[in-house]
Design a protein around this motif. Sequence first.
Motif, PDB file in Angstrom:
ATOM      1  N   GLU C 120       0.615  -1.043   0.026  1.00  0.00           N
ATOM      2  CA  GLU C 120      -0.033  -0.068  -0.218  1.00  0.00           C
ATOM      3  C   GLU C 120       0.897   1.178  -0.239  1.00  0.00           C
ATOM      4  O   GLU C 120       0.720   2.179  -0.682  1.00  0.00           O
ATOM      5  CB  GLU C 120      -0.969  -0.065   1.373  1.00  0.00           C
ATOM      6  CG  GLU C 120      -2.066   0.817   1.010  1.00  0.00           C
ATOM      7  CD  GLU C 120      -3.171   0.967   2.291  1.00  0.00           C
ATOM      8  OE1 GLU C 120      -2.820  -0.020   3.080  1.00  0.00           O
ATOM      9  OE2 GLU C 120      -4.189   1.492   1.941  1.00  0.00           O
ATOM     10  N   TYR C 121       1.781   1.268   0.761  1.00  0.00           N
ATOM     11  CA  TYR C 121       2.787   2.376   0.768  1.00  0.00           C
ATOM     12  C   TYR C 121       3.645   2.652  -0.328  1.00  0.00           C
ATOM     13  O   TYR C 121       3.392   3.733  -0.995  1.00  0.00           O
ATOM     14  CB  TYR C 121       3.843   2.039   1.882  1.00  0.00           C
ATOM     15  CG  TYR C 121       4.871   3.183   1.726  1.00  0.00           C
ATOM     16  CD1 TYR C 121       4.850   4.484   2.314  1.00  0.00           C
ATOM     17  CD2 TYR C 121       6.360   2.864   1.371  1.00  0.00           C
ATOM     18  CE1 TYR C 121       5.680   5.474   2.298  1.00  0.00           C
ATOM     19  CE2 TYR C 121       7.208   3.705   1.345  1.00  0.00           C
ATOM     20  CZ  TYR C 121       6.945   5.112   1.886  1.00  0.00           C
ATOM     21  OH  TYR C 121       7.873   5.975   1.662  1.00  0.00           O
ATOM     22  N   GLN C 122       3.725   1.537  -1.070  1.00  0.00           N
ATOM     23  CA  GLN C 122       4.731   1.731  -2.153  1.00  0.00           C
ATOM     24  C   GLN C 122       3.679   2.232  -3.319  1.00  0.00           C
ATOM     25  O   GLN C 122       4.279   2.930  -4.093  1.00  0.00           O
ATOM     26  CB  GLN C 122       5.009   0.312  -2.812  1.00  0.00           C
ATOM     27  CG  GLN C 122       5.709   0.642  -4.267  1.00  0.00           C
ATOM     28  CD  GLN C 122       6.571  -0.807  -4.460  1.00  0.00           C
ATOM     29  OE1 GLN C 122       6.370  -1.839  -3.837  1.00  0.00           O
ATOM     30  NE2 GLN C 122       7.438  -0.691  -5.504  1.00  0.00           N
ATOM     31  N   GLN C 123       2.353   2.170  -3.284  1.00  0.00           N
ATOM     32  CA  GLN C 123       1.474   2.689  -4.504  1.00  0.00           C
ATOM     33  C   GLN C 123       1.616   4.307  -4.006  1.00  0.00           C
ATOM     34  O   GLN C 123       1.555   5.150  -4.984  1.00  0.00           O
ATOM     35  CB  GLN C 123       0.112   2.154  -4.019  1.00  0.00           C
ATOM     36  CG  GLN C 123      -0.365   0.862  -4.507  1.00  0.00           C
ATOM     37  CD  GLN C 123      -1.810   0.464  -4.532  1.00  0.00           C
ATOM     38  OE1 GLN C 123      -2.265   0.619  -3.291  1.00  0.00           O
ATOM     39  NE2 GLN C 123      -2.303  -0.294  -5.172  1.00  0.00           N
ATOM     40  N   TYR C 124       1.529   4.475  -2.814  1.00  0.00           N
ATOM     41  CA  TYR C 124       1.314   6.091  -2.547  1.00  0.00           C
ATOM     42  C   TYR C 124       2.690   6.652  -3.011  1.00  0.00           C
ATOM     43  O   TYR C 124       2.631   7.907  -3.269  1.00  0.00           O
ATOM     44  CB  TYR C 124       0.918   6.312  -1.225  1.00  0.00           C
ATOM     45  CG  TYR C 124      -0.527   6.111  -1.149  1.00  0.00           C
ATOM     46  CD1 TYR C 124      -1.333   6.572  -1.652  1.00  0.00           C
ATOM     47  CD2 TYR C 124      -0.968   4.965  -0.148  1.00  0.00           C
ATOM     48  CE1 TYR C 124      -3.011   6.191  -1.548  1.00  0.00           C
ATOM     49  CE2 TYR C 124      -2.145   4.693   0.152  1.00  0.00           C
ATOM     50  CZ  TYR C 124      -3.274   5.237  -0.659  1.00  0.00           C
ATOM     51  OH  TYR C 124      -4.277   4.788  -0.552  1.00  0.00           O
ATOM     52  N   LYS C 125       3.633   5.901  -2.866  1.00  0.00           N
ATOM     53  CA  LYS C 125       5.011   6.688  -2.813  1.00  0.00           C
ATOM     54  C   LYS C 125       5.153   6.850  -4.392  1.00  0.00           C
ATOM     55  O   LYS C 125       5.567   7.723  -4.960  1.00  0.00           O
ATOM     56  CB  LYS C 125       5.995   5.527  -2.632  1.00  0.00           C
ATOM     57  CG  LYS C 125       7.606   5.968  -2.603  1.00  0.00           C
ATOM     58  CD  LYS C 125       8.597   4.818  -2.103  1.00  0.00           C
ATOM     59  CE  LYS C 125       9.837   4.804  -2.522  1.00  0.00           C
ATOM     60  NZ  LYS C 125      10.745   5.781  -2.226  1.00  0.00           N
ATOM     61  N   ASP C 126       4.805   5.683  -5.344  1.00  0.00           N
ATOM     62  CA  ASP C 126       4.883   6.251  -6.650  1.00  0.00           C
ATOM     63  C   ASP C 126       3.837   7.050  -7.224  1.00  0.00           C
ATOM     64  O   ASP C 126       4.126   7.677  -8.123  1.00  0.00           O
ATOM     65  CB  ASP C 126       4.536   4.635  -7.511  1.00  0.00           C
ATOM     66  CG  ASP C 126       5.361   3.552  -7.091  1.00  0.00           C
ATOM     67  OD1 ASP C 126       6.607   3.861  -6.608  1.00  0.00           O
ATOM     68  OD2 ASP C 126       5.179   2.208  -7.418  1.00  0.00           O
ATOM     69  N   ALA C 127       2.656   7.147  -6.730  1.00  0.00           N
ATOM     70  CA  ALA C 127       1.750   7.991  -6.804  1.00  0.00           C
ATOM     71  C   ALA C 127       2.479   9.585  -6.653  1.00  0.00           C
ATOM     72  O   ALA C 127       2.400  10.515  -7.333  1.00  0.00           O
ATOM     73  CB  ALA C 127       0.414   8.083  -6.081  1.00  0.00           C
TER      74      ALA C 127
END
Lengths: 201, 201, 267
Positions: C120-127
């Motif tokens: 989940e964190y990775q998604q927001y980091k990429d976003a």
Amino acid sequence: MLSELSAIIESLVFTAESALSTDRICDLLTEYSREEIRSALAELEEYHQLRNGGFELAAVAGGWQFRTRPVFQPFVTRQIKAKSSKFSQSSLETLAIIAYRQPITRAEIEHLRGVDCGGVLKSLLEKRLVRILGKKDIPGRPLIYGTTKEFLEIFGLKDLKSLPTLKEIQALDEAPQYERQDELPLGQELLIPVESDLPFE
Amino acid sequence: MLSELSAIIESLVFTAESALSTDRICDLLTEYSREEIRSALAELEEYHQLRNGGFELAAVAGGWQFRTRPVFQPFVTRQIKAKSSKFSQSSLETLAIIAYRQPITRAEIEHLRGVDCGGVLKSLLEKRLVRILGKKDIPGRPLIYGTTKEFLEIFGLKDLKSLPTLKEIQALDEAPQYERQDELPLGQELLIPVESDLPFE
Amino acid sequence: MSRSGSSHQAGENVPLLDGLHEQYSVHLDTFDGPMDLLLHLIKKNELDIYDISIAVITRQYLDYIKLMKDLNLEVAGEFLVMAATLLHIKSRQLLPLDDPEDAEDEEADPRAELVRRLLEYQQYKDAGTLFGARALLGREVFTRAVTEPFLAAAQNEEGPLEVSLFELVDAFRLLLARIPAETFHDVAPGDSLSIADCINEILALLQEKETIQFDDLVSDELTRERVIVTFLALLELCRLKLIRVFQGEQHGSIWFVPAVAPNLAEV
């Protein structure tokens, strides 16, 4: 279709703080010769004359500037009133005092701010952000002020209880509370909020 | 050549202080029907796309605004200072979480990031990219946050729905892995697709 | 992705620490918290995020924290919380499963929760990275700087107000910081119900209704504290002559009405 140089010049004139002179354009675009720039400007001028759009390239005050065509002035002036007004720091401060300390008298507000608030108070009353709640039962019977429904609407608040407290704003500078973390729902579906939840109209 | 109505709308958008919504245009031009305005806007949008000028008509923050084309940034910044608004990774991450999960509390953001976000949140509030939406109806009544119109304006987004979905973003993250495994030379076909053509449903 | 990947990593034990210094002395301040560091370690070791070797990750994670301490950097609390989480997961992996059925249950994998959070964190980091890569207003793209000359002259009239809630609170905060403490004390402490809040609530209600019953005010939350605070708020409002109080009969309902009409002549 515009030449590349004409498009570059167009972007410069568009973003310039004031009318942009040919000399200045030449200074900015040292990779192009004065001749090239002159002919690109001529091209740009003709292009905007012929395109018959809402604005045109005008030669003013020794420079170039985009301006709306005079025939459209009656339409353009219609949106003057739409200009949003920003709050002055003194209005904001006074409003904040009233919001957080209501019911409050003018003397109490002035005691806190250390300056006269008559003018600011009047403009807040006119803007219907503040209202007179009544008179205080002390000698002189001063007026007591409080916020209005319009105040809540402008700040998107459900009620006065939803005003963030000072503590909550100050808490932004403080460390978080880790205990709380485990109680949060995880892995809940990641959806972009639906339209009705969006924080603007 | 533009129709008269398109030219009128062009003059309105051109002189507006910020992005002008279709609703607002309809309010200003009561002598035209919504249908006429819609089709004139479509015409105007296509016209500016094709003309390849120094600036273009952008659909942002629920409205329309003329903006320079990004390719001309190197020229434009010769005369005006570009904001040094270089966002830190933590600002961008926090902003992304708020954009996708709003309304969201500070504790929820911190749970997702695994790190204190008070300072970042405060600076996003100060930059008006994030706003307080109110308080959540749970014990403690924590503040809830959401993005602002300025967020859409600055990031050039039409609305929140035009954000890429998290699924699309995840797919982007898988692309470089694929690249690494095959050890292909970096060619054009390997560029990570952005926005329009993503390699999945 | 396979186990061979992680055992391969385990074999690289010795040169690992040398790499650490080199790598982290460059990247040290770029880790945005423990999640960011974990993702980096997973990527660096080419681990499958769905099948992380907790032993490898935990060791490297602790090495990093030790390095931070060696460099006299302050190790933020959240890094230590994550270290504890990793050690906890590691210890749970070492314990034999009592119930064989648990083995089939995916949730029984002690790593599951961490993996979910990381993904989940990775998604927001990429976003966030995507956000940053956009053409930003004021950085890559620009709007017109000049207002129409004839408009500028006419733009004195005020339109809709534009101010955020944060600015309002912040203005108040700054004001309070400016004035001496004894002038004034904060009447809204934390979560507990204050009389000031209660007065505001009643005043807001009186804007909508002609009359209010005492019982209506406390019906949502019938606690001792609530009743007392509401009562004190009413007394204060009476004292200020903002409301009038009525009681139909002895021990009957208490009603109150605004003492002044909403539209005062003085406005």
